[in-house]
Design a protein around this motif. Structure first.
Motif, PDB file in Angstrom:
ATOM      1  N   LEU A  97       4.733 -31.689  67.467  1.00  0.00           N
ATOM      2  CA  LEU A  97       3.434 -32.619  67.766  1.00  0.00           C
ATOM      3  C   LEU A  97       3.840 -32.898  69.396  1.00  0.00           C
ATOM      4  N   TYR A  98       5.297 -33.082  69.611  1.00  0.00           N
ATOM      5  CA  TYR A  98       5.260 -33.430  70.899  1.00  0.00           C
ATOM      6  C   TYR A  98       6.210 -32.474  72.032  1.00  0.00           C
ATOM      7  N   GLY A  99       6.807 -31.451  71.253  1.00  0.00           N
ATOM      8  CA  GLY A  99       7.464 -30.379  72.138  1.00  0.00           C
ATOM      9  C   GLY A  99       8.887 -30.790  72.246  1.00  0.00           C
ATOM     10  N   GLU A 100       9.744 -29.733  72.772  1.00  0.00           N
ATOM     11  CA  GLU A 100      11.054 -30.006  72.935  1.00  0.00           C
ATOM     12  C   GLU A 100      11.592 -30.971  73.557  1.00  0.00           C
ATOM     13  N   HIS A 101      10.892 -31.680  74.598  1.00  0.00           N
ATOM     14  CA  HIS A 101      11.442 -32.638  75.299  1.00  0.00           C
ATOM     15  C   HIS A 101      10.274 -33.945  75.191  1.00  0.00           C
ATOM     16  N   GLY A 102       9.818 -33.979  74.050  1.00  0.00           N
ATOM     17  CA  GLY A 102       8.804 -34.979  73.631  1.00  0.00           C
ATOM     18  C   GLY A 102       9.238 -36.352  73.003  1.00  0.00           C
ATOM     19  N   GLY A 103      10.491 -36.344  72.939  1.00  0.00           N
ATOM     20  CA  GLY A 103      11.248 -37.596  72.181  1.00  0.00           C
ATOM     21  C   GLY A 103      10.764 -38.811  72.904  1.00  0.00           C
ATOM     22  N   PRO A 104      10.845 -39.080  74.272  1.00  0.00           N
ATOM     23  CA  PRO A 104      10.357 -40.102  74.897  1.00  0.00           C
ATOM     24  C   PRO A 104       9.116 -40.347  74.578  1.00  0.00           C
ATOM     25  N   MET A 105       8.071 -39.522  74.453  1.00  0.00           N
ATOM     26  CA  MET A 105       6.791 -39.833  74.290  1.00  0.00           C
ATOM     27  C   MET A 105       6.588 -40.219  72.692  1.00  0.00           C
ATOM     28  N   LEU A 106       7.238 -39.765  71.857  1.00  0.00           N
ATOM     29  CA  LEU A 106       7.044 -40.197  70.471  1.00  0.00           C
ATOM     30  C   LEU A 106       7.700 -41.713  70.503  1.00  0.00           C
ATOM     31  N   ALA A 107       8.972 -41.653  70.966  1.00  0.00           N
ATOM     32  CA  ALA A 107       9.689 -43.206  70.965  1.00  0.00           C
ATOM     33  C   ALA A 107       8.587 -44.182  71.646  1.00  0.00           C
ATOM     34  N   SER A 108       8.052 -43.648  72.611  1.00  0.00           N
ATOM     35  CA  SER A 108       6.842 -44.850  73.187  1.00  0.00           C
ATOM     36  C   SER A 108       5.798 -44.903  72.376  1.00  0.00           C
TER      37      SER A 108
END
Length: 131
Positions: free
Chosen positions: A68-79
């Protein structure tokens, strides 16, 4: 190695002669707990391998994030989950996820709770209509 088992009900009214430490011969306990935490019910023995369960769960959480958020999407999901990014990194690494974070993850991503816990069935819950 011998594992000692204890009866769940420590003061059993069905116990044998006083001081014998054993139940009556015709008494069969429903469950016994061993010192290593294994529960024995009849002929079924079950001892969860929590390391494997946590590893599988963290892998499925990471899989959803990647999809859903891609390889570097951890910060977006955490937000979106309203948690610090460092906590999210821990969850993906196998740390226990608090219930509030897990429920928010299910809500934000639409992940099926059954799939998240078992890996079986559809990955995403069907969209819900208006309440």
């Amino acid at each position: 190695m011998q594992v000692r088992t204890d009866f769940i009900s420590g003061n059993n009214p069905l116990a044998g002669p006083s001081g014998s430490g054993s139940p009556r011969a015709d008494y069969e306990p429903r469950a016994r707990i061993t010192l290593v935490g294994m529960v024995e019910m009849g002929d079924i023995e079950w001892q969860p391998d929590w390391d494997v369960i946590k590893h599988d769960l963290s892998g499925r959480v990471r899989e959803i994030r990647m999809e859903l958020y891609g390889e570097h999407g951890g910060p977006m999901l955490a937000s979106a989950l309203e948690i610090p990014y460092r906590n999210w990194v821990r969850y993906e690494s196998g740390a226990s996820m608090p219930a509030q974070a897990m429920l928010r993850f299910l809500e934000v991503t639409g992940t099926s709770p059954h799939w998240l816990l078992t890996g079986d069935g559809p990955k995403f819950s069907p969209p819900r209509g208006p309440a």
